[in-house]
Design an enzyme around this catalytic site. Structure first.
Site, PDB file in Angstrom:
ATOM      1  N   HIS A  63       0.822  -1.213   0.000  1.00  0.00           N
ATOM      2  CA  HIS A  63       0.000   0.000   0.000  1.00  0.00           C
ATOM      3  C   HIS A  63       0.858   1.266   0.000  1.00  0.00           C
ATOM      4  O   HIS A  63       0.386   2.326   0.373  1.00  0.00           O
ATOM      5  CB  HIS A  63      -0.926   0.000   1.226  1.00  0.00           C
ATOM      6  CG  HIS A  63      -1.949  -1.098   1.173  1.00  0.00           C
ATOM      7  ND1 HIS A  63      -2.212  -1.939   2.226  1.00  0.00           N
ATOM      8  CD2 HIS A  63      -2.748  -1.511   0.175  1.00  0.00           C
ATOM      9  CE1 HIS A  63      -3.145  -2.811   1.870  1.00  0.00           C
ATOM     10  NE2 HIS A  63      -3.483  -2.572   0.642  1.00  0.00           N
ATOM     11  N   HIS A  64       2.122   1.153  -0.409  1.00  0.00           N
ATOM     12  CA  HIS A  64       2.975   2.350  -0.384  1.00  0.00           C
ATOM     13  C   HIS A  64       2.454   3.387  -1.373  1.00  0.00           C
ATOM     14  O   HIS A  64       2.746   4.571  -1.241  1.00  0.00           O
ATOM     15  CB  HIS A  64       4.437   1.992  -0.686  1.00  0.00           C
ATOM     16  CG  HIS A  64       4.693   1.659  -2.118  1.00  0.00           C
ATOM     17  ND1 HIS A  64       4.267   0.489  -2.699  1.00  0.00           N
ATOM     18  CD2 HIS A  64       5.302   2.359  -3.107  1.00  0.00           C
ATOM     19  CE1 HIS A  64       4.620   0.484  -3.979  1.00  0.00           C
ATOM     20  NE2 HIS A  64       5.255   1.603  -4.244  1.00  0.00           N
ATOM     21  N   LYS A  69      -2.833  -2.419  -7.720  1.00  0.00           N
ATOM     22  CA  LYS A  69      -3.194  -2.742  -9.106  1.00  0.00           C
ATOM     23  C   LYS A  69      -2.679  -4.118  -9.480  1.00  0.00           C
ATOM     24  O   LYS A  69      -1.571  -4.491  -9.114  1.00  0.00           O
ATOM     25  CB  LYS A  69      -2.535  -1.694 -10.016  1.00  0.00           C
ATOM     26  CG  LYS A  69      -2.933  -1.757 -11.462  1.00  0.00           C
ATOM     27  CD  LYS A  69      -4.185  -0.959 -11.726  1.00  0.00           C
ATOM     28  CE  LYS A  69      -4.729  -1.197 -13.126  1.00  0.00           C
ATOM     29  NZ  LYS A  69      -5.414  -2.494 -13.279  1.00  0.00           N
ATOM     30  N   LYS A  93       7.084  -4.398 -10.514  1.00  0.00           N
ATOM     31  CA  LYS A  93       6.902  -4.032 -11.915  1.00  0.00           C
ATOM     32  C   LYS A  93       6.436  -2.572 -12.036  1.00  0.00           C
ATOM     33  O   LYS A  93       6.981  -1.800 -12.822  1.00  0.00           O
ATOM     34  CB  LYS A  93       5.844  -4.995 -12.455  1.00  0.00           C
ATOM     35  CG  LYS A  93       5.456  -4.874 -13.851  1.00  0.00           C
ATOM     36  CD  LYS A  93       4.311  -5.831 -14.223  1.00  0.00           C
ATOM     37  CE  LYS A  93       4.387  -7.255 -13.683  1.00  0.00           C
ATOM     38  NZ  LYS A  93       3.323  -8.118 -14.244  1.00  0.00           N
ATOM     39  N   ASP A  98       7.699   3.191 -13.212  1.00  0.00           N
ATOM     40  CA  ASP A  98       7.149   4.441 -12.657  1.00  0.00           C
ATOM     41  C   ASP A  98       5.646   4.574 -12.871  1.00  0.00           C
ATOM     42  O   ASP A  98       5.148   5.642 -13.272  1.00  0.00           O
ATOM     43  CB  ASP A  98       7.865   5.663 -13.248  1.00  0.00           C
ATOM     44  CG  ASP A  98       9.275   5.797 -12.707  1.00  0.00           C
ATOM     45  OD1 ASP A  98       9.487   5.475 -11.524  1.00  0.00           O
ATOM     46  OD2 ASP A  98      10.177   6.183 -13.481  1.00  0.00           O
ATOM     47  N   LYS A 105      -2.993  -8.733  -6.787  1.00  0.00           N
ATOM     48  CA  LYS A 105      -3.372  -9.758  -7.759  1.00  0.00           C
ATOM     49  C   LYS A 105      -4.555 -10.525  -7.238  1.00  0.00           C
ATOM     50  O   LYS A 105      -4.737 -10.650  -6.021  1.00  0.00           O
ATOM     51  CB  LYS A 105      -2.206 -10.736  -7.964  1.00  0.00           C
ATOM     52  CG  LYS A 105      -2.284 -11.496  -9.256  1.00  0.00           C
ATOM     53  CD  LYS A 105      -1.841 -10.596 -10.385  1.00  0.00           C
ATOM     54  CE  LYS A 105      -1.591 -11.342 -11.664  1.00  0.00           C
ATOM     55  NZ  LYS A 105      -0.729 -10.542 -12.542  1.00  0.00           N
ATOM     56  N   SER A 360      -2.747   0.131 -18.562  1.00  0.00           N
ATOM     57  CA  SER A 360      -3.836   0.162 -17.573  1.00  0.00           C
ATOM     58  C   SER A 360      -3.828   1.499 -16.829  1.00  0.00           C
ATOM     59  O   SER A 360      -4.873   2.075 -16.528  1.00  0.00           O
ATOM     60  CB  SER A 360      -3.660  -0.961 -16.540  1.00  0.00           C
ATOM     61  OG  SER A 360      -4.208  -2.166 -17.011  1.00  0.00           O
TER      62      SER A 360
HETATM   63  N1  GLU Z   1      -2.149  -8.886 -15.490  1.00  0.00           N
HETATM   64  C1  GLU Z   1      -1.213  -7.965 -16.031  1.00  0.00           C
HETATM   65  C2  GLU Z   1       0.145  -8.131 -15.355  1.00  0.00           C
HETATM   66  O1  GLU Z   1       0.474  -9.177 -14.850  1.00  0.00           O
HETATM   67  C3  GLU Z   1      -1.731  -6.536 -16.045  1.00  0.00           C
HETATM   68  C4  GLU Z   1      -2.101  -5.955 -14.722  1.00  0.00           C
HETATM   69  C5  GLU Z   1      -2.797  -4.603 -14.794  1.00  0.00           C
HETATM   70  O2  GLU Z   1      -2.953  -4.068 -15.866  1.00  0.00           O
HETATM   71  O3  GLU Z   1      -3.196  -4.134 -13.729  1.00  0.00           O
HETATM   72  O4  GLU Z   1       0.950  -7.256 -15.367  1.00  0.00           O
END
Ligand code: GLU
Length: 467
Positions: A63-64, A69, A93, A98, A105, A360
């Site tokens: 949660h930093h 996402k 990632k 950035d 997930k 995204s």
């Molecule tokens: N599922 C993709 C990943 O592993 C995209 C995640 C996203 O767009 O939030 O990076």
């Protein structure tokens, strides 16, 4: 390989990089662990009236930054350990490219092929409802996206379910990878594969690295094998082929095929649609099993399926000089060391497949701003280019045709802006981790982790600890 533990694998790579970081043990521990883990079970009424219990997870790793996402996976491989590992990879990632999100997930443990479309819809909507109940979804808290086994259709159902239960003006931003009419963005479907291409292209430009591998410094003419013809594998292969690389092998669930003279990707996809299999396509040779082609002769191997595909069992047989990790966690730490020791260049997942989450991010920004990228400026740009071109016409004896005018005086639309933002992101991030790699004399994976640790660590360092 039943003792395979994905989260431990991710943490091994993290620990290796952490040795080069300035943070103390406690802070590193905080970066590493998963902040919240939600395991849910619910009943599904099957089409035949019977009831089946469905298991799902959502993990928010860090949660930093908010929102968190990460995608939602529908697969029989889903479990708590896998979801935790994938959530952690999302944090790293996002930091590397950035993108200002924490990692998360989700997953539902099902074999999609055993359920009807109506059943998949009920599962998706019920799962979303469970996320809403516990505050595990929302444009400012946690934003899912597609992953293995899910796509725009499922994201549309997630949004619709969320919107029924919330009158938030920003509700479109509660999920990304949506269909365009529901607030999706042009270029999201192909984004991960397109990002893989930009990343591989960047790596292949590096003259020193290519010299060491005995390869030319360009993508053109290089042979490659792809594992998985899903969204990521297909688009990676498409852009690689378009840039002049030669697809020589493909692995899918039903088996693997090889043809040193090259495989026509579009025709293969068409053939698989018709026959349900890649086997028997044109002059390709069928290999012993569905992983065998990963050991075939080629310059670049692109694993674009699931984790743990290159492990101690097959790593020493992999001949590719470049391993381009389009999937999450395709290489175990043991396999990484084996391939590295014979000089292979491994372009790590936590950089290479970040194109998906990057776009995204653009989609989420579009949803929060409630306007399509390019809508305001496209025509103004075109008008001003036309003015400049007519000045050029006046001072030269050149008159542009309307066709030339249209191509020269072209304002950028949504797709072009997304694509240019993605390219910029992937190129910059490669150079950033490559600098760290040189500075510390480490490999690219360790450099990507170190880069992420620095960025996440700074946030935690400045965070208040509430009593
Ligand atoms: N599922 C993709 C990943 O592993 C995209 C995640 C996203 O767009 O939030 O990076």
């Amino acid at each position: 390989m039943s003792d395979y533990q994905f989260f431990a694998q991710v943490n091994k790579a993290f620990d290796k990089a952490a040795q080069h970081s300035r943070f103390d043990k406690g802070l590193l521990h905080q970066i590493k662990i998963c902040n919240t883990v939600y395991h849910v079970t619910f009943p599904l009424r099957r089409d035949d009236g019977s009831i089946e219990v469905i298991q799902g997870w959502r993990v928010e790793h860090s949660h930093h930054k908010l929102p968190t996402k990460g995608g939602i996976r529908f697969s029989t491989t889903v479990n708590e350990d896998e979801t935790m590992a994938l959530a952690a990879l999302m944090t790293y990632k996002c930091a590397v490219v950035d993108v200002p999100f924490g990692g998360a997930k989700g997953g539902i443990k099902i074999d999609k092929n055993n359920f009807s479309d109506a059943e998949i819809e009920r599962i998706t909507r019920r799962y979303t409802f469970e996320l809403i109940k516990k505050d595990f979804i929302g444009p400012g808290s946690d934003v899912p996206a597609p992953d293995y086994g899910t796509g725009a259709r499922e994201m549309g159902w997630i949004l619709d379910t969320y919107r029924q239960l919330s009158n938030d003006i920003n509700s479109e931003g509660c999920v990304t990878g949506k269909p365009i009419p529901q607030g999706g963005i042009r270029g999201r479907t192909e984004a991960t594969g397109r990002g893989v291409f930009f990343g591989v292209r960047e790596a292949c430009k590096n003259k020193d690295d290519m010299k060491e591998l005995g390869l030319e410094p360009s993508i053109e003419g290089k042979t490659f094998v792809v594992q998985g013809l899903g969204n990521v594998g297909y688009h990676s292969a498409k852009y690689m082929s378009e840039a002049g690389a030669k697809l020589v092998g493909v692995a899918e669930i039903e088996g693997s095929i090889y043809d040193p003279n090259g495989i026509d990707l579009e025709k293969l996809v068409e053939y698989r649609k018709e026959t349900g299999s890649i086997i028997g396509f044109e002059s390709t040779k069928e290999l012993e099993n569905n992983k065998a082609v990963m050991e075939a002769e080629c310059d670049i191997l692109i694993p674009a399926a699931l984790e743990n595909q290159i492990n101690a069992d097959n790593a020493s047989n992999v001949k590719a000089k470049i391993i381009a990790e389009a999937a999450n966690g395709p290489t175990t730490s043991e396999a990484h060391e084996i391939m590295k020791s014979r000089g292979a260049l491994i372009i790590p997942d936590n950089y290479l497949n970040a194109g998906g989450v990057t776009v995204s991010y653009f989609e989420w920004l579009k949803n929060l701003s409630h306007v399509r990228f390019g809508r305001l400026e496209k025509r103004a740009e075109e008008t001003s280019y036309r003015k400049i071109l007519s000045v050029v016409e006046n001072i030269s004896d050149r008159t542009f045709t309307e066709e030339e005018m249209q191509s020269l005086a072209h304002g950028a639309g949504e797709y072009e802006l997304v694509d240019s933002g993605l390219e910029e992101t992937m190129v910059n991030a490669y150079n950033e981790i490559n600098e760290l790699r040189k500075k510390h004399n480490i490999d690219l994976r360790t450099a990507a982790f170190l880069n992420a640790i620095e960025k996440v660590g700074i946030m935690y360092e400045q965070m208040g600890i509430f009593p």
